[in-house]
Design an enzyme around this catalytic site. Sequence first.
Site, short mmCIF file in Angstrom:
data_model
loop_
_atom_site.label_atom_id
_atom_site.label_comp_id
_atom_site.label_asym_id
_atom_site.label_seq_id
_atom_site.Cartn_x
_atom_site.Cartn_y
_atom_site.Cartn_z
N ARG A 173 0.83 -1.20 0.00
CA ARG A 173 0.00 0.00 0.00
C ARG A 173 0.87 1.26 0.00
O ARG A 173 0.44 2.31 -0.43
CB ARG A 173 -0.88 0.04 1.26
CG ARG A 173 -1.95 -1.03 1.32
CD ARG A 173 -2.65 -1.05 2.67
NE ARG A 173 -3.25 0.21 3.05
CZ ARG A 173 -4.43 0.65 2.62
NH1 ARG A 173 -5.13 -0.10 1.79
NH2 ARG A 173 -4.90 1.81 3.01
N ARG A 177 9.98 6.03 -2.70
CA ARG A 177 10.34 6.97 -3.79
C ARG A 177 11.77 7.45 -3.65
O ARG A 177 12.26 7.67 -2.54
CB ARG A 177 9.42 8.19 -3.78
CG ARG A 177 7.98 7.86 -4.02
CD ARG A 177 7.24 9.07 -4.57
NE ARG A 177 5.81 8.81 -4.55
CZ ARG A 177 5.01 9.16 -3.56
NH1 ARG A 177 5.49 9.86 -2.54
NH2 ARG A 177 3.74 8.87 -3.61
N ARG A 249 -9.19 -6.42 13.43
CA ARG A 249 -8.62 -5.46 14.37
C ARG A 249 -9.66 -4.36 14.55
O ARG A 249 -10.36 -3.98 13.61
CB ARG A 249 -7.32 -4.84 13.83
CG ARG A 249 -6.23 -5.82 13.63
CD ARG A 249 -5.78 -6.49 14.90
NE ARG A 249 -4.89 -5.62 15.69
CZ ARG A 249 -4.39 -6.01 16.86
NH1 ARG A 249 -4.70 -7.18 17.39
NH2 ARG A 249 -3.56 -5.19 17.52
N ARG A 279 -0.65 6.09 15.93
CA ARG A 279 -0.58 7.43 15.34
C ARG A 279 -1.46 8.41 16.08
O ARG A 279 -2.36 8.01 16.82
CB ARG A 279 -0.95 7.39 13.84
CG ARG A 279 -2.29 6.79 13.53
CD ARG A 279 -2.47 6.61 12.01
NE ARG A 279 -3.71 5.89 11.72
CZ ARG A 279 -4.07 5.46 10.53
NH1 ARG A 279 -3.31 5.65 9.47
NH2 ARG A 279 -5.21 4.82 10.35
N GLU A 300 -4.45 6.87 18.47
CA GLU A 300 -5.05 5.65 17.92
C GLU A 300 -4.37 4.39 18.45
O GLU A 300 -3.16 4.22 18.29
CB GLU A 300 -4.93 5.74 16.39
CG GLU A 300 -5.63 4.67 15.62
CD GLU A 300 -5.68 5.00 14.13
OE1 GLU A 300 -5.80 6.20 13.75
OE2 GLU A 300 -5.59 4.05 13.32
N TYR A 348 -9.59 -5.67 2.89
CA TYR A 348 -9.04 -4.36 3.28
C TYR A 348 -9.25 -3.43 2.08
O TYR A 348 -8.47 -3.44 1.14
CB TYR A 348 -7.55 -4.57 3.57
CG TYR A 348 -6.76 -3.43 4.19
CD1 TYR A 348 -7.25 -2.16 4.40
CD2 TYR A 348 -5.44 -3.68 4.58
CE1 TYR A 348 -6.47 -1.17 4.97
CE2 TYR A 348 -4.65 -2.70 5.15
CZ TYR A 348 -5.17 -1.45 5.35
OH TYR A 348 -4.39 -0.47 5.91
N ASP A 350 -10.03 0.33 0.23
CA ASP A 350 -10.05 1.78 0.29
C ASP A 350 -11.42 2.27 -0.20
O ASP A 350 -12.15 1.54 -0.88
CB ASP A 350 -8.94 2.36 -0.59
CG ASP A 350 -7.57 2.19 0.06
OD1 ASP A 350 -7.50 2.17 1.30
OD2 ASP A 350 -6.57 2.09 -0.67
N1 UDP Z 1 2.92 0.87 8.23
C1 UDP Z 1 4.01 0.87 9.06
N2 UDP Z 1 4.51 2.07 9.50
C2 UDP Z 1 3.93 3.24 9.20
C3 UDP Z 1 2.82 3.26 8.35
C4 UDP Z 1 2.32 2.05 7.89
O1 UDP Z 1 4.54 -0.17 9.38
O2 UDP Z 1 4.43 4.29 9.67
C5 UDP Z 1 2.40 -0.43 7.74
C6 UDP Z 1 1.39 -1.01 8.74
O3 UDP Z 1 1.50 -2.42 8.74
C7 UDP Z 1 0.07 -0.57 8.15
C8 UDP Z 1 0.35 -0.70 6.66
O4 UDP Z 1 1.73 -0.29 6.52
O5 UDP Z 1 -0.99 -1.39 8.58
C9 UDP Z 1 -0.53 0.12 5.76
O6 UDP Z 1 -0.44 1.47 6.12
P1 UDP Z 1 -1.60 2.52 5.80
O7 UDP Z 1 -1.08 3.85 6.19
O8 UDP Z 1 -2.06 2.31 4.42
O9 UDP Z 1 -2.73 2.05 6.83
P2 UDP Z 1 -4.22 2.63 7.13
O10 UDP Z 1 -4.16 4.13 7.03
O11 UDP Z 1 -5.15 1.97 6.14
O12 UDP Z 1 -4.44 2.17 8.54
#
Ligand code: UDP
Length: 384
Positions: A173, A177, A249, A279, A300, A348, A350
Site C-alpha cells: 500500500r 520513492r 482489528r 498514530r 489511535e 481491506y 479503500d
Molecule cells: N505501516 C508501518 N509504519 C507506518 C505506516 C504504515 O509499518 O508508519 C504499515 C502497517 O502495517 C500498516 C500498513 O503499513 O498497517 C498500511 O499502512 P496505511 O497507512 O495504508 O494504513 P491505514 O491508514 O489503512 O491504517
Amino acid sequence: MKKNIAIVGAGFSGAVIANQLAQAGYTVDVFESRPHIAGNCHSERDPETNVMVHVYGPHIFHTDNERAWEFVNRYAEFKPYVNRVKAITGGRVFTLPINLLTINNFFGKTFRPAEAQAFLESVADKSIENPQTFEEQALRFVGRELYEAFFKTYTIKQWGLEPSQLPASILKRLPVRFNYDDNYFNHKYQGMPANGYTELVENVLKVPGITVHLNTRFDPADKGNYEHVFYSGPIDAWFKHAEGRLPYRTLDFEVFRDKGDYQGNAVVNYCDDAEPYTRITEHKHFSPWEKHDGTIMYKEYSRQCEENDTPYYPIRQAREKAQLEKYVNLAKDEPNVTFVGRLGTYRYLDMDVTINEALITSDKFLEAAKSGARMPAFAIDPLA
Ligand code: UDP
C-alpha cells in the site's frame, strides 16, 4: 413490476447501490444498525472546537479510478488535499512514505536519486526473489534498518502479529520513492469532501425511492419480503457465525483537545515502541481551508476486535482465508442476497475501490434483472 430492494448498511457500498437502483426505478429500504450513515467514514463536527472529525479515524480520498472520482464529485464539493505523513522513530521525525528525504535524513547522507537507489539495493536482501510476507517485502525493498525503524514495530502494534505472518500486500500500500515527493499516495486524484464524508453519503442517499432506517438491524429471516438483498455487514454475522468468527482489528481512540496547533500536521505515526499507540490524528489539518482556535486529536490504539466492538481491518491470513471460503460457499447457496464491501467480502478496501465495486455490483444487478439471469452472491470474487 419492480419490487423492493433491501440494503443492509449505509456506508459507501450500501449508499452507492441504493443510489443506482433507486435511479433505475426500484424502491429501496436501507437498514443501518448505527445511529448515523456513512459507516466508518462518518464525520461530524466536534461541538467544542467545531472541527470536522473523522469519527472512526483518518480517511483520505485518493484514486486513479475515473468513475469513482466522478461519482463522489457529483455528490460533494471536494477540496484539494494531499496527505503528507510524518513518522517518529528513535526520537527523530521523518517524512513518510519512504522518500529521498527519509533516506538522507535517516542515514545522514546527501544522496541524489540514483545514489539512494543504489544504496538501498546494496542493503536490500536480494536473496528474496518473490516476497510473500510483509517482512520479506520490506527486507527486499528497503533493507533491515529502515524496516526495523519504520515498519516492524508499527505493524506489530497495528496488527498484533509479526510482519512475517502478514501478507506483502499490506506493505505494498505504501510507495518507496527516490525523489522528494512525500505525498502518501501515488494516485492521480486526491481530496477531501469540503463538508465531510457524512454529507457526501447523505447526498448519495437523497434519491426518491430510498428510505433509510437508522438504529435498525436487518434480520436475515426477513429477506423474503424483498426481491433482493445487498448485504454490507460482516459476512459471518449473516450466517450467525456458523463457521466461527472472522477476526478483525478494532481501534480505540483517546480523544483530547488543545488550543492552537498541537502537532503541525494531520497524521503523525509513532513507529517504535516508545509509545503504545500507532498514530495521532489532528483533525483540523484535514480541513486547511477552515480556521479554528481549538484543536482536537485522536490517539489511535489497535487491538483485537471482540464481539461488541466495531470491526475495522480484516485479518486475512491463510487460516482466515480458509474460514472465509466456507462462508463464501454458504453465500453462494443463499439465493437473492449479494455480499458487498469491506465487511461483506472481508477485504481491506479503500473508499474508492468500495465505491467502484458498488457501481459494478449495481450494473450487474440491473443487467441480470433485464436478462432474467440470477444475480450472484458476489459481484467481485472475495477470495481473489
Ligand atoms: N505501516 C508501518 N509504519 C507506518 C505506516 C504504515 O509499518 O508508519 C504499515 C502497517 O502495517 C500498516 C500498513 O503499513 O498497517 C498500511 O499502512 P496505511 O497507512 O495504508 O494504513 P491505514 O491508514 O489503512 O491504517
